[in-house]
Design a protein around this motif. Structure first.
Motif, short mmCIF file in Angstrom:
data_model
loop_
_atom_site.label_atom_id
_atom_site.label_comp_id
_atom_site.label_asym_id
_atom_site.label_seq_id
_atom_site.Cartn_x
_atom_site.Cartn_y
_atom_site.Cartn_z
N PHE A 57 0.54 62.76 -18.64
CA PHE A 57 0.31 62.50 -17.22
C PHE A 57 -0.40 61.17 -17.06
CE2 PHE A 57 -3.46 62.51 -14.42
CZ PHE A 57 -2.83 62.28 -13.22
N GLU A 58 0.12 60.35 -16.17
CA GLU A 58 -0.56 59.15 -15.66
C GLU A 58 0.40 58.36 -14.78
OE1 GLU A 58 -2.89 57.63 -14.54
OE2 GLU A 58 -4.52 58.81 -15.34
N GLY A 59 -0.07 57.22 -14.30
CA GLY A 59 0.64 56.48 -13.28
C GLY A 59 1.83 55.68 -13.77
N ASP A 60 2.39 54.92 -12.85
CA ASP A 60 3.56 54.10 -13.15
C ASP A 60 3.30 53.11 -14.27
OD1 ASP A 60 2.76 51.30 -11.65
OD2 ASP A 60 1.99 53.04 -10.60
N PHE A 61 2.03 52.70 -14.45
CA PHE A 61 1.67 51.72 -15.47
C PHE A 61 1.86 52.24 -16.89
CE2 PHE A 61 -1.99 53.74 -13.47
CZ PHE A 61 -2.54 54.47 -14.52
N VAL A 62 2.16 53.52 -17.04
CA VAL A 62 2.50 54.08 -18.35
C VAL A 62 3.65 53.30 -18.99
CG1 VAL A 62 3.66 56.09 -19.39
CG2 VAL A 62 1.61 56.41 -18.02
N ILE A 73 6.44 37.63 -9.89
CA ILE A 73 6.45 37.31 -11.31
C ILE A 73 6.13 38.55 -12.14
CG2 ILE A 73 5.34 35.97 -13.14
CD1 ILE A 73 4.72 33.83 -11.00
N GLN A 74 5.03 39.22 -11.79
CA GLN A 74 4.61 40.37 -12.60
C GLN A 74 5.52 41.57 -12.39
OE1 GLN A 74 0.43 40.57 -12.92
NE2 GLN A 74 0.43 42.34 -14.28
N ALA A 75 6.14 41.67 -11.23
CA ALA A 75 7.08 42.77 -10.99
C ALA A 75 8.21 42.74 -12.02
CB ALA A 75 7.65 42.68 -9.58
N GLY A 76 8.68 41.54 -12.32
CA GLY A 76 9.79 41.40 -13.26
C GLY A 76 9.43 41.69 -14.70
N LEU A 77 8.13 41.76 -14.99
CA LEU A 77 7.68 41.99 -16.35
C LEU A 77 7.48 43.47 -16.67
CD1 LEU A 77 5.13 39.04 -16.48
CD2 LEU A 77 7.34 39.15 -17.64
N GLY A 78 7.51 44.32 -15.64
CA GLY A 78 7.42 45.76 -15.84
C GLY A 78 5.99 46.28 -15.89
N GLY A 79 5.86 47.61 -15.73
CA GLY A 79 4.56 48.25 -15.79
C GLY A 79 3.64 47.86 -14.66
N TYR A 80 4.20 47.55 -13.52
CA TYR A 80 3.40 47.00 -12.41
C TYR A 80 4.05 47.38 -11.10
CZ TYR A 80 1.94 43.21 -9.18
OH TYR A 80 1.47 42.48 -8.11
N LEU A 81 3.23 47.71 -10.11
CA LEU A 81 3.70 47.91 -8.74
C LEU A 81 2.86 47.07 -7.80
CD1 LEU A 81 4.22 51.78 -8.31
CD2 LEU A 81 5.98 50.02 -8.56
N SER A 124 14.48 44.08 -6.11
CA SER A 124 15.43 43.79 -7.19
C SER A 124 14.76 43.10 -8.38
CB SER A 124 16.58 42.91 -6.68
OG SER A 124 16.13 41.59 -6.41
N LEU A 125 13.53 42.62 -8.18
CA LEU A 125 12.83 41.96 -9.27
C LEU A 125 12.32 42.94 -10.32
CD1 LEU A 125 10.69 39.37 -7.24
CD2 LEU A 125 12.73 38.92 -8.60
N TYR A 126 12.12 44.20 -9.95
CA TYR A 126 11.63 45.17 -10.91
C TYR A 126 12.67 45.41 -11.99
CZ TYR A 126 7.72 46.02 -7.76
OH TYR A 126 6.59 45.86 -6.98
N PRO A 127 12.23 45.68 -13.23
CA PRO A 127 13.16 45.61 -14.36
C PRO A 127 14.08 46.80 -14.56
CG PRO A 127 10.95 46.11 -15.13
CD PRO A 127 10.83 45.81 -13.67
N ASN A 128 13.87 47.91 -13.87
CA ASN A 128 14.77 49.06 -14.03
C ASN A 128 14.74 49.90 -12.77
OD1 ASN A 128 12.51 51.02 -14.33
ND2 ASN A 128 12.17 49.93 -16.25
N ASP A 129 15.65 50.84 -12.70
CA ASP A 129 15.78 51.66 -11.49
C ASP A 129 14.56 52.54 -11.26
OD1 ASP A 129 18.07 50.83 -10.32
OD2 ASP A 129 19.33 52.51 -10.95
N VAL A 130 13.95 53.03 -12.34
CA VAL A 130 12.75 53.85 -12.18
C VAL A 130 11.67 53.06 -11.45
CG1 VAL A 130 10.89 55.04 -13.41
CG2 VAL A 130 13.25 55.28 -14.20
N GLN A 131 11.43 51.84 -11.93
CA GLN A 131 10.39 51.00 -11.33
C GLN A 131 10.76 50.60 -9.90
OE1 GLN A 131 7.88 50.07 -13.60
NE2 GLN A 131 6.59 48.92 -12.21
N ARG A 132 12.02 50.27 -9.69
CA ARG A 132 12.46 49.86 -8.36
C ARG A 132 12.27 50.98 -7.34
NH1 ARG A 132 16.11 46.65 -11.15
NH2 ARG A 132 17.63 48.31 -11.50
N LYS A 133 12.65 52.21 -7.72
CA LYS A 133 12.53 53.33 -6.80
C LYS A 133 11.07 53.64 -6.49
CE LYS A 133 16.95 54.10 -6.33
NZ LYS A 133 17.62 53.83 -5.05
#
Length: 458
Positions: free
Chosen positions: A304-309, A369-377, A386-395
């Motif tokens: 269990f933890e946040g999107d930053f996992v 910039i950081q959105a495209g690197l992942g682990g960040y909202l 569209s900058l987020y690196p995958n569908d999970v992050q984008r959603k």
């Protein structure tokens, strides 16, 4: 009992945003792009950012930025600072800080060398920085970016006595449970919708030969997040707000109910990897990596933890959306919880350069910039999803923006840092003790109330 009135967040039902998030996560069992790469078109997570905000020339000027971020998170933020350097000519140095950051900043200020900007991870820390006279109000340009790009709720979180001090650069959805997809597949387990379903899923995973949960108990903040999700869903938003402001005591029956519910996981033999002793020696990053290493026989099936996992999953061979999947924290009461957190940039040494950096961090240029690197909202609504690196992050990002002000902020982050944000003390330490002895519900309540009363000045 003193009522904290400085924090002005929305007081709303969380069912709407919970439903939005659930639908978003359900829609992304894998990466919609197929190759796990981000879509192109809005910028790049490697340093090429669209310039939507004009920054001054700052050749020869220097800045220090302090944050508690480490590892990949720190390296990704340094890429954002590098873009600021490129566009302004300023030289920016990242200063690693320790928790609690208020104590760290106090020692730097006492020594005559405060950083120019600090990234504060608690609302309570912002208020303390203002009360101590350390924080400086944001200038017109930064406020204009906030007004343009942020919902009122996120602006209010950085406001003290009607003045804007904080730029919430980073947000977190802290109501997620990540799971090893292969473990679930082998066990025949399914994603739960309720707390009872979660316990059933945990037993199914256990029966397959894998410990259900990984808990990073060495970091007390992970335990406060467990409590807050259970409490928000079980007691409801109104009670959550009251406890966050210490308008009701920690000896309230609603706290007893939440701790008793938590004990159904923490107190269940062999449900936590390494048992309580092992969990209390496991730091948060390891709690994630041990869930997604070891093939279909990891140390645990869920964490269990946040999107930053996702940052820590990236340190393993697991792919988010295929090997590592996620579901919303299940409903304990009438509605699933949505607890948010975040980090705000606060100016300590006022200057043209510091104000420019705050303006940059409030713009979509930096967050993109950081959105495209992942682990960040980002709570910045102007960031292209569209900058987020995958569908999970984008959603997740889309659900966060669509929710607007419909969230509850992390309770411990609203508290005075002595209670809600200090390793080895206050809520962190008491919940660590409770993890070790989850039968002592009333004892934990008494200790929590005593420490809260002291920290809130009641």
């Amino acid at each position: 009992m003193r009522i904290r009135k400085a924090l002005t967040t929305s007081r709303i039902p969380t069912a709407l945003v919970a439903t939005t998030l659930a639908l978003a996560l359900t829609a992304c069992g894998g990466d919609g792009d197929g190759d796990g790469k981000k879509k192109t078109g809005g910028g790049s997570g490697t340093g090429a950012a669209e310039q939507t905000v004009k920054l001054p020339k700052l050749d020869g000027q220097t800045l220090e930025v302090a944050a508690v971020w480490t590892g990949t998170e720190q390296e990704n933020f340094k890429k954002v600072l590098a873009e600021f350097e490129k566009r302004t000519g300023a030289k920016v140095t990242f200063v690693p800080a320790q928790d609690p950051i208020i104590n760290f900043l106090g020692s730097k200020i006492a020594g005559g060398s405060p950083p120019d900007v600090a990234m504060l991870p608690q609302v309570g820390a912002i208020h303390q920085a203002v009360e101590k006279g350390w924080a400086k109000p944001l200038g017109e340009e930064a406020r204009a970016q906030l007004a343009k790009n942020y919902s009122k709720g996120w602006q209010d979180l950085g406001t003290v006595d009607g003045k804007q001090y904080g730029v919430y650069y980073k947000a977190a959805n802290k109501s997620l449970i990540w799971y090893n997809a292969k473990v679930f597949e082998n066990a025949g387990a399914s994603e739960p919708k309720s707390w009872d379903d979660l316990l059933t899923t945990a037993q199914t995973v256990y029966d397959s030969g894998v410990t259900p949960f990984s808990v990073g108990g060495a970091d007390g903040w992970t335990l406060t997040d467990w409590f807050e999700n259970v409490y928000l869903s079980q007691a409801g938003p109104e009670k959550y707000d009251q406890l966050a402001a210490h308008e009701i005591p920690w000896t309230d029956p609603s706290v007893k109910d939440a701790l008793t519910t938590l004990a159904q996981v923490w107190g269940k033999t062999d449900y936590v990897a390494g048992g309580a002793d092992g969990a209390l020696q496991t730091e948060f990053p390891a709690s994630v990596t041990q869930t997604f290493t070891g093939g279909d026989q990891p140390k645990a099936g869920m964490v269990f933890e946040g999107d930053f996992v996702q940052v820590n999953i990236g340190e393993t061979d697991a792919e988010v959306g295929t090997d590592a999947k996620v579901f919303p924290f299940p409903a304990v009461g009438d509605a699933a919880p949505v607890v948010s957190g975040g980090d705000a940039a606060v100016i300590l040494e006022d200057s043209k350069a510091a104000q420019a950096l705050a303006t940059f961090l409030a713009s979509p240029d930096a967050a993109g910039i950081q959105a495209g690197l992942g682990g960040y909202l980002s709570p910045n609504k102007a960031v292209d999803a569209s900058l987020y690196p995958n569908d999970v992050q984008r959603k997740m990002a889309e659900a966060l923006i669509e929710a607007g002000d419909d969230f509850r902020f992390d309770m411990s982050d609203q508290a005075p840092q002595a209670f809600g944000g200090t390793p080895g003390k206050g809520e962190w330490k008491i919940l660590q003790d409770f993890l070790k002895n989850p039968k002592d519900v009333e004892g934990a309540q008494r200790k929590l109330e005593a420490e809260a009363a002291k920290a809130y000045g009641d």
